[in-house]
Design a protein around this motif. Structure first.
Motif, PDB file in Angstrom:
ATOM      1  N   THR A  39       5.372   8.006   5.469  1.00  0.00           N
ATOM      2  CA  THR A  39       4.754   8.617   6.644  1.00  0.00           C
ATOM      3  C   THR A  39       5.606   8.284   7.865  1.00  0.00           C
ATOM      4  O   THR A  39       6.431   7.368   7.828  1.00  0.00           O
ATOM      5  CB  THR A  39       3.314   8.089   6.848  1.00  0.00           C
TER       6      THR A  39
ATOM      7  N   HIS B 269       3.971   7.703  10.761  1.00  0.00           N
ATOM      8  CA  HIS B 269       3.010   7.047  11.646  1.00  0.00           C
ATOM      9  C   HIS B 269       2.746   5.617  11.181  1.00  0.00           C
ATOM     10  O   HIS B 269       2.182   5.406  10.103  1.00  0.00           O
ATOM     11  CB  HIS B 269       1.697   7.819  11.691  1.00  0.00           C
ATOM     12  N   TYR B 270       3.125   4.655  12.008  1.00  0.00           N
ATOM     13  CA  TYR B 270       2.872   3.256  11.701  1.00  0.00           C
ATOM     14  C   TYR B 270       2.117   2.596  12.845  1.00  0.00           C
ATOM     15  O   TYR B 270       2.265   2.958  14.005  1.00  0.00           O
ATOM     16  CB  TYR B 270       4.192   2.520  11.414  1.00  0.00           C
TER      17      TYR B 270
ATOM     18  N   CYS C 201       7.420  -4.541   5.393  1.00  0.00           N
ATOM     19  CA  CYS C 201       6.277  -3.673   5.696  1.00  0.00           C
ATOM     20  C   CYS C 201       5.018  -4.358   5.209  1.00  0.00           C
ATOM     21  O   CYS C 201       4.959  -4.844   4.074  1.00  0.00           O
ATOM     22  CB  CYS C 201       6.447  -2.314   5.021  1.00  0.00           C
TER      23      CYS C 201
ATOM     24  N   CYS D 144       0.847  -1.182   0.000  1.00  0.00           N
ATOM     25  CA  CYS D 144       0.000   0.000   0.000  1.00  0.00           C
ATOM     26  C   CYS D 144       0.882   1.231   0.000  1.00  0.00           C
ATOM     27  O   CYS D 144       2.104   1.132   0.085  1.00  0.00           O
ATOM     28  CB  CYS D 144      -0.950  -0.002   1.198  1.00  0.00           C
ATOM     29  N   SER D 145       0.263   2.381  -0.061  1.00  0.00           N
ATOM     30  CA  SER D 145       1.020   3.622  -0.187  1.00  0.00           C
ATOM     31  C   SER D 145       1.840   3.947   1.057  1.00  0.00           C
ATOM     32  O   SER D 145       2.734   4.787   1.016  1.00  0.00           O
ATOM     33  CB  SER D 145       0.060   4.782  -0.478  1.00  0.00           C
ATOM     34  N   LEU D 146       1.564   3.271   2.190  1.00  0.00           N
ATOM     35  CA  LEU D 146       2.305   3.536   3.418  1.00  0.00           C
ATOM     36  C   LEU D 146       3.627   2.785   3.483  1.00  0.00           C
ATOM     37  O   LEU D 146       4.450   3.070   4.345  1.00  0.00           O
ATOM     38  CB  LEU D 146       1.450   3.151   4.631  1.00  0.00           C
ATOM     39  N   CYS D 147       3.808   1.802   2.619  1.00  0.00           N
ATOM     40  CA  CYS D 147       5.007   0.964   2.657  1.00  0.00           C
ATOM     41  C   CYS D 147       6.035   1.421   1.623  1.00  0.00           C
ATOM     42  O   CYS D 147       5.708   1.596   0.448  1.00  0.00           O
ATOM     43  CB  CYS D 147       4.647  -0.494   2.379  1.00  0.00           C
TER      44      CYS D 147
ATOM     45  N   ARG E 264      -3.477   1.640   7.788  1.00  0.00           N
ATOM     46  CA  ARG E 264      -2.572   1.150   8.820  1.00  0.00           C
ATOM     47  C   ARG E 264      -1.546   0.194   8.224  1.00  0.00           C
ATOM     48  O   ARG E 264      -1.884  -0.674   7.438  1.00  0.00           O
ATOM     49  CB  ARG E 264      -3.346   0.430   9.926  1.00  0.00           C
ATOM     50  N   ALA E 265      -0.302   0.383   8.610  1.00  0.00           N
ATOM     51  CA  ALA E 265       0.767  -0.505   8.153  1.00  0.00           C
ATOM     52  C   ALA E 265       1.661  -0.851   9.333  1.00  0.00           C
ATOM     53  O   ALA E 265       1.752  -0.096  10.300  1.00  0.00           O
ATOM     54  CB  ALA E 265       1.573   0.153   7.043  1.00  0.00           C
TER      55      ALA E 265
ATOM     56  N   CYS F 252       0.577  -4.088   5.197  1.00  0.00           N
ATOM     57  CA  CYS F 252      -0.577  -3.214   5.405  1.00  0.00           C
ATOM     58  C   CYS F 252      -1.709  -3.980   6.061  1.00  0.00           C
ATOM     59  O   CYS F 252      -2.095  -5.050   5.603  1.00  0.00           O
ATOM     60  CB  CYS F 252      -1.053  -2.624   4.079  1.00  0.00           C
TER      61      CYS F 252
END
Length: 370
Positions: A107, A109-110, A74, A60-63, A81-82, A76
């Protein structure tokens, strides 16, 4: 090419494209339909290859890119949330810090950080995390020995779960817990702690679960007095020899039910008012060294909770005589205890009658709850 062959080739291609047999106007056979779905464009094939290289972990875009985190990964949980996971291939704390400090994260925030099954033996301190913050931190089954002052201060307002089980922690700076206003679960079982100081959880009112079994612990008065929402307290398999006055006092306890596990310790004595302020609860004292069940110890909490308490006291070397008549003679009180066995009578509580205890006529009975 012969005209019929050209027409047939065109019909076949159209059939694959639409999923219908254009010659008869019907749906394709399932096998042919599946073969058609397997025909994909080059970008789609490349995308599938990228998914396969991440061991089916959802991207996902957080990883960040997988290779940039190696040997960590990483994953998701959902679109918002990741979590970061580091396993046995992680070789040092400096390597972990280097990974967490890389300028690759979309980010700061994980949801969760997991470091599991490594040989990491450094001090857990605030400089370990880099610029990232987490809601859950699981540092389990490693070789960590110490937790330093302000170790989790970089994300003190986000941290809700802290799991440090199965390490070699003997030095824990307990005031660090008071710096975590939203911490709900704290697990430090299977370490080498020997002592938790009084008022260790001052200003830790959000904690609901504390598990510290299988250490070398002893405890003192008012250790847990700052935990009004506590629901689970596991201190089993430690070295506790005595429960002193107010050792398990929780003023203004607000949870509906509290489970306290003190089984498999070395408890020989429980002083009056060791348990006070607690609402409904189950207190497991099995497999200790208790010899008697004193009314001055147990009756106050039975009265305070209106008999909404259960004591599990089996597997203790109890000497059952007139000192337990206050239990035997009162059905409501009896229901607050498990069916403990009396070795000297070879009887369980449920079958003991007054005459089994000897001449107890001179003993003044306690007030009835019935």
């Amino acid at each position: 090419m012969h005209l019929s062959c050209i027409l047939w080739t065109g019909l076949a291609l159209a059939t694959l494209a639409t999923g219908r047999d254009l010659h008869y106007g019907t749906k394709l056979h399932l096998g042919l339909q599946q073969r058609r779905e397997a025909v994909r464009t080059l970008p789609a094939v490349l995308e599938a290859s990228r998914d396969a290289t991440t061991d089916n972990l959802t991207s996902c875009s957080l990883c960040p890119a997988a290779l940039s985190l190696s040997p960590c990964k990483c994953m998701c949980k959902d679109s918002g949330r990741a979590e970061l996971v580091c396993g046995t291939e992680l070789s040092s704390c400096s390597q972990l810090t280097e990974i967490l400090n890389k300028q690759i994260f979309p980010t700061s925030h994980y949801y969760k950080l997991t470091v599991y099954g490594t040989q990491l033996d450094c001090v857990i301190e605030k400089d370990l995390w880099g610029p990232l913050d987490f809601e859950k931190v699981v540092l389990a089954n490693n070789q960590f020995t110490s937790v330093d002052n302000h170790a989790f201060i970089p994300f003190k307002d986000r941290l809700k779960t802290l799991n440090l089980e199965k390490n070699k922690i003997s030095n824990f700076f307990f005031p660090v817990i008071s710096e975590l206003p939203n911490l709900r679960e704290f697990v430090i079982r299977k370490n080498e702690l020997t002592f938790i100081p009084g008022h260790a959880f001052f200003n830790s009112s959000s904690i609901r679960i504390f598990k510290a079994s299988r250490n070398q612990l002893d405890i003192t008065s008012d250790t847990f007095s700052g935990l009004p929402l506590l629901e689970v307290l596991d201190l089993s398999y430690n070295k506790i020899t005595k429960l002193s006055t107010h050792v398990l006092r929780i003023p203004n306890h607000q949870a509906d039910w509290l489970k306290i596990d003190l089984s498999y310790n070395e408890i020989q004595k429980i002083e009056p008012n060791a348990f006070s302020g607690i609402r409904g609860c189950m207190i497991n004292l099995r497999n200790n060294r208790l010899i008697t069940l004193s009314e001055t110890t147990y009756r106050p909490i039975i009265d305070f909770t209106n008999a909404m308490v259960t004591f599990l006291v089996s597997e203790n070397p109890l000497e059952c005589d007139c000192n337990i008549s206050w239990i035997v003679h009162n059905a409501t009180v009896s229901r607050c205890f498990d069916n403990f066995h009396c070795p000297n009578l070879n009887e369980g509580l449920g079958t003991i009658i007054s005459s089994d205890l000897g001449n107890c006529t001179l003993r003044k009975p306690g007030p009835s709850l019935e």
